[in-house]
Write a protein that holds these residues in place. Structure first.
Motif, mmCIF file in Angstrom:
data_model
loop_
_atom_site.group_PDB
_atom_site.id
_atom_site.type_symbol
_atom_site.label_atom_id
_atom_site.label_comp_id
_atom_site.label_asym_id
_atom_site.label_seq_id
_atom_site.Cartn_x
_atom_site.Cartn_y
_atom_site.Cartn_z
ATOM 1 N N SER A 159 14.110 45.629 22.777
ATOM 2 C CA SER A 159 13.495 45.147 21.532
ATOM 3 C C SER A 159 12.267 44.301 21.818
ATOM 4 C CB SER A 159 14.507 44.319 20.730
ATOM 5 O OG SER A 159 15.667 45.049 20.447
ATOM 6 N N SER A 209 13.196 51.813 12.563
ATOM 7 C CA SER A 209 12.958 53.047 13.313
ATOM 8 C C SER A 209 12.870 54.255 12.386
ATOM 9 C CB SER A 209 14.080 53.274 14.326
ATOM 10 O OG SER A 209 13.975 54.553 14.911
ATOM 11 N N ALA A 244 15.615 48.051 14.699
ATOM 12 C CA ALA A 244 16.591 49.127 14.469
ATOM 13 C C ALA A 244 16.528 49.600 13.023
ATOM 14 C CB ALA A 244 17.998 48.644 14.816
ATOM 15 N N LEU A 247 19.644 46.766 24.900
ATOM 16 C CA LEU A 247 18.929 46.954 23.643
ATOM 17 C C LEU A 247 18.080 45.740 23.274
ATOM 18 C CD1 LEU A 247 18.654 49.214 21.527
ATOM 19 C CD2 LEU A 247 20.296 47.950 20.110
ATOM 20 N N LEU A 272 25.315 45.929 15.953
ATOM 21 C CA LEU A 272 24.671 46.534 17.108
ATOM 22 C C LEU A 272 25.254 45.913 18.371
ATOM 23 C CD1 LEU A 272 20.936 46.559 15.957
ATOM 24 C CD2 LEU A 272 22.409 48.559 16.260
ATOM 25 N N THR A 321 15.947 42.712 17.229
ATOM 26 C CA THR A 321 16.696 43.942 17.510
ATOM 27 C C THR A 321 17.143 44.599 16.206
ATOM 28 O OG1 THR A 321 17.475 42.913 19.564
ATOM 29 C CG2 THR A 321 18.586 44.931 18.848
ATOM 30 N N TYR A 348 23.469 52.508 19.562
ATOM 31 C CA TYR A 348 23.987 51.199 19.963
ATOM 32 C C TYR A 348 24.783 50.511 18.851
ATOM 33 C CZ TYR A 348 21.683 51.575 24.421
ATOM 34 O OH TYR A 348 21.334 51.984 25.690
ATOM 35 N N TRP A 357 18.334 53.563 18.484
ATOM 36 C CA TRP A 357 18.938 52.333 17.988
ATOM 37 C C TRP A 357 20.312 52.600 17.389
ATOM 38 C CZ3 TRP A 357 15.845 48.206 19.117
ATOM 39 C CH2 TRP A 357 14.495 48.476 19.364
#
Length: 746
Positions: free
Chosen positions: A435, A515, A512, A431, A483, A508, A474, A471
């Protein structure tokens, strides 16, 4: 400046090197194949060769510099240098000199070929009986067998293979591997060769000197049909501040083995200054001063050491550059890593060059996409070229393996399949790397928004990639407050690496939370990223060895500079650019700091102040030589940082150069020092080399995809704010920041 003397060119047909086995066309040639054959061709340092070791005992003598073999800069086979082996063998004594295979990251693990070759030159003739013994080993150093599968060969009398070495003439020695026998308790596998050791033979009591060059593993070159190579055409030279870049059109021939570059200062005598591999049609020649004029010619050489006629001459002069011109020069050089050095199938960024040609890196590709934007905007390439390259990248990403929308850390650039470089658990989604990739893609989505079919199509397809990253998946099997870095379809959450700040992975959480399709709650910024739970506190203290900042907030002062957020003295400087090459830190504040831009600035200032103080007394540190961040070093990969555990005397150039938005004056001073003072070792076709350690006479042979792009992009963010501007124009980012402000205010 790299000086050389054309001793060996009594005959043009004698030139130059067999870099590997025959049969590779220019199109098929790559770094992986090259380094499956080459043990030594040149040293980046002109004093001693880092990948060597020597010692003498009793009354025997071996010439050494810093316990390593000295570099010969006047007599060589492959310009601009060779190795010098000078010894005196005495009864009751001994000596040994080792040349080590450079085991840089992602080097293919075995060598290919049936013979060992090297060239040697003796200023005074040496009888066969007086030549050294030769031992091969698959240990990095020495001959000890500590554990399986360490092994070595029995000593082989070099004179029985080479015969007498005449004075003043280069001789190629061919040693078939069939001549070696295992002497260790485990079988010695020739393809695992790591060390070539010359050691004392007959004790004749005489001082001997042998210049050794172009050590390789390979097979005999078949007889030629008589065809010859043409001279390279359209040779041109461009003068910069202290160096000249020579360019030429490629020679399209299956016979091509390498290019040889010649320089003349007086316009009369042209001397060889370097070589270049097929597929790269540029050479950087560091002259060391402004106001210098040089002429250049280029030749093509085949696998039988035959050289084409020299090209027509091209001339250029260096001149003093303004600061603005220096920055453009720096950006364009680093940009070429992502332009001509990219994987030809996917357009993605290679992890390192040289390296494994199959391997492309997801996160570095995101940074490379941001560098692509800069390249277009600066006119290094056309907009049409940028669109074509980005379209190729998007094509690849649409068909590559994904894991709930996330890509893996490394992929095969030809197939898109995951390459589990870090072990069997690493065969799924990453992840964090995703990112960094998405950070670059989102900046490109906004930059390429003109009213054309190609750009509209890119916007749509990048949006699709962005919206299909899950996202929220995770968050882990129980959808918790953190995460997680990895997930594998085979191993599930086996790695169990929760993302906890402060470090490089802030982006990240920011993405997330942004999104529009698979977002996570904005309050995870505080429950996960800036968590106050004991596992988060222990994690921060664990990697840093410090309790300063283990609760995310720091508040301590180092060298008179206060650090609001960060662990210990701040950590490696990539913390200040990986998440912020697209995301503008001016736009972010939270309960712990009023400005992440100022916090990042202070991290850079602390890093520089530490290097000026230099508490461990390493050579080369100072006001213009700073920038501790992650890179390879003499001991391998280290997250170099301004603290006791992670300061090893290695300076990584991107540390200071990617800090331009935070420390423009100090970063400019570092650029001038690295380029103008140290450019003979640190500047090449992709700009500043990755890292160097002056105390150990070590310079990195590789460039890293994670280090060149931050230079390109962060310098541009300092100059125009370009990438920050277009990334922050994504509407999802503004919506997320408004939500975060609301949570922060509670």
């Amino acid at each position: 400046m790299r000086h050389c003397k054309r001793i060996f060119f009594a005959s043009a047909n004698l030139l130059l090197l067999a870099l590997g086995t025959v049969g590779f066309s220019a199109a098929a040639w790559g770094n992986t194949e090259y380094y499956r054959h080459v043990v030594f061709d040149n040293s980046l340092t002109s004093d001693s060769y880092f990948y060597s070791h020597g010692m003498a005992n009793g009354s025997s003598f071996l010439e050494l510099k810093n316990r390593r073999l000295p570099v010969e800069t006047k007599t060589f086979m492959t310009p601009p240098n060779a190795l010098r082996l000078q010894w005196q063998s005495q009864a009751g004594g001994g000596w040994e000199a080792e040349v080590r295979v450079n085991g840089y990251r992602d080097r293919f693990p075995d060598l290919a070929g049936h013979n060992l070759y090297f060239w040697c030159f003796a200023p005074q003739a040496i009888a066969a009986d007086d030549l050294p013994m030769l031992v091969l080993s698959n240990r990095g150093e020495g001959l000890q067998v500590a554990e399986f599968p360490a092994a070595f060969s029995e000593p082989l009398a070099l004179g029985k293979i080479a015969g007498d070495i005449p004075a003043g003439r280069w001789v190629q020695v061919r040693v078939p591997f069939s001549a070696f026998r295992t002497e260790s308790i485990y079988e010695f596998r020739l393809q695992d060769l790591q060390n070539i050791t010359f050691h004392q033979g007959r004790a004749d009591g005489v001082r001997h000197t042998l210049i050794i060059d172009e050590i390789r593993v390979g097979d005999d070159v078949p007889a030629s049909d008589g065809a010859s190579l043409p001279a390279p055409e359209n040779v041109r030279a461009i003068g910069y501040d202290r160096h000249v870049e020579v360019r030429w059109d490629p020679v399209n021939s299956s016979l091509l083995g390498r290019y040889v570059i010649y320089r003349s200062i007086d316009g009369k005598e042209f001397e060889p200054v370097g070589i270049q591999l097929p597929g790269t049609n540029r050479y950087s020649d560091f002259l060391g001063r402004s106001g210098a004029t040089a002429q250049y010619k280029v030749a093509a050489a085949d696998w039988q050491y035959r050289v084409s006629p020299l090209s027509k001459a091209a001339s250029a002069s260096t001149r003093e550059f303004s600061d603005d011109e220096l920055l453009t020069m720096l950006q364009e050089a680093c940009f070429h890593y992502y332009w001509e050095g990219a994987d030809p199938h996917s357009g993605m960024t290679r992890e390192n060059i040289p390296g494994d040609d199959r391997m492309v890196a997801t996160g570095a590709s995101g940074m490379g996409i941001a560098a692509l934007i800069v390249g277009v905007d600066r006119g290094f390439i056309t907009r049409a070229q940028g669109i074509e390259r980005l379209t190729r990248i998007v094509n690849f990403l649409e068909h590559a393996q994904r894991y709930h929308g996330a890509w893996s850390h490394y992929m095969d650039g030809s197939t898109g399949k995951t390459m589990p470089v870090f072990g069997m658990f690493d065969n799924g989604g990453d992840l964090v790397e995703t990112s960094f990739l998405m950070e670059g893609l989102l900046a490109a989505r906004q930059y390429f928004r003109r009213n054309s079919d190609g750009e509209r199509d890119l916007y749509r397809r990048i949006s699709q990639l962005w919206e299909t990253v899950e996202w929220d998946w995770y968050r882990g099997p129980e959808a918790g407050d953190f995460l997680y870095w990895h997930w594998s379809a085979e191993w599930g959450w086996q790695i169990q690496h929760r993302l906890t700040g402060f470090n490089e992975v802030m982006i990240t959480y920011l993405l997330a939370m942004s999104s529009p399709t698979h977002g996570v709650p904005v309050d995870m910024y505080y429950s996960g990223w800036a968590s106050q739970l004991q596992p988060a506190i222990s994690y921060r203290a664990g990697w840093s060895g410090s309790v300063d900042g283990d609760h995310y907030s720091n508040g301590h002062t180092y060298y008179g500079i206060k650090l609001d957020v960060g662990v210990g003295t701040g950590g490696p400087l990539f913390f200040t650019d990986y998440s912020y090459f697209g995301f503008d830190p001016h736009s972010l504040h939270d309960r712990f700091t009023s400005s992440y831009f100022e916090n990042n600035r202070n991290m850079a200032l602390i890093n520089r102040a530490y290097c000026i103080a230099n508490p461990k007394h390493f050579q080369g540190y100072g006001p213009n030589a700073w920038g501790l961040t992650a890179s390879d070093g003499p001991e391998g990969y280290v997250p170099h940082a301004p603290d006791e555990n992670n300061d090893r005397g290695t300076l990584t150039l991107t540390g200071a150069l990617a800090s331009f938005p935070y420390t423009p004056e100090a970063s400019m001073a570092a650029l001038k020092h690295y380029y103008r003072d140290l450019g003979s070792q640190l500047w090449d076709i992709y700009g500043p080399r990755d890292a160097y350690n002056p105390g150990q006479d070590w310079v990195s042979v590789i460039y890293m995809g994670l280090n060149q792009a931050p230079i390109v992009v962060m310098v541009e963010n300092q100059r125009t704010g370009l990438v920050w501007k277009y990334f922050m124009e994504n509407p999802e980012i503004g919506v997320m920041l408004n939500k975060l402000d609301a949570v922060t205010a509670k």
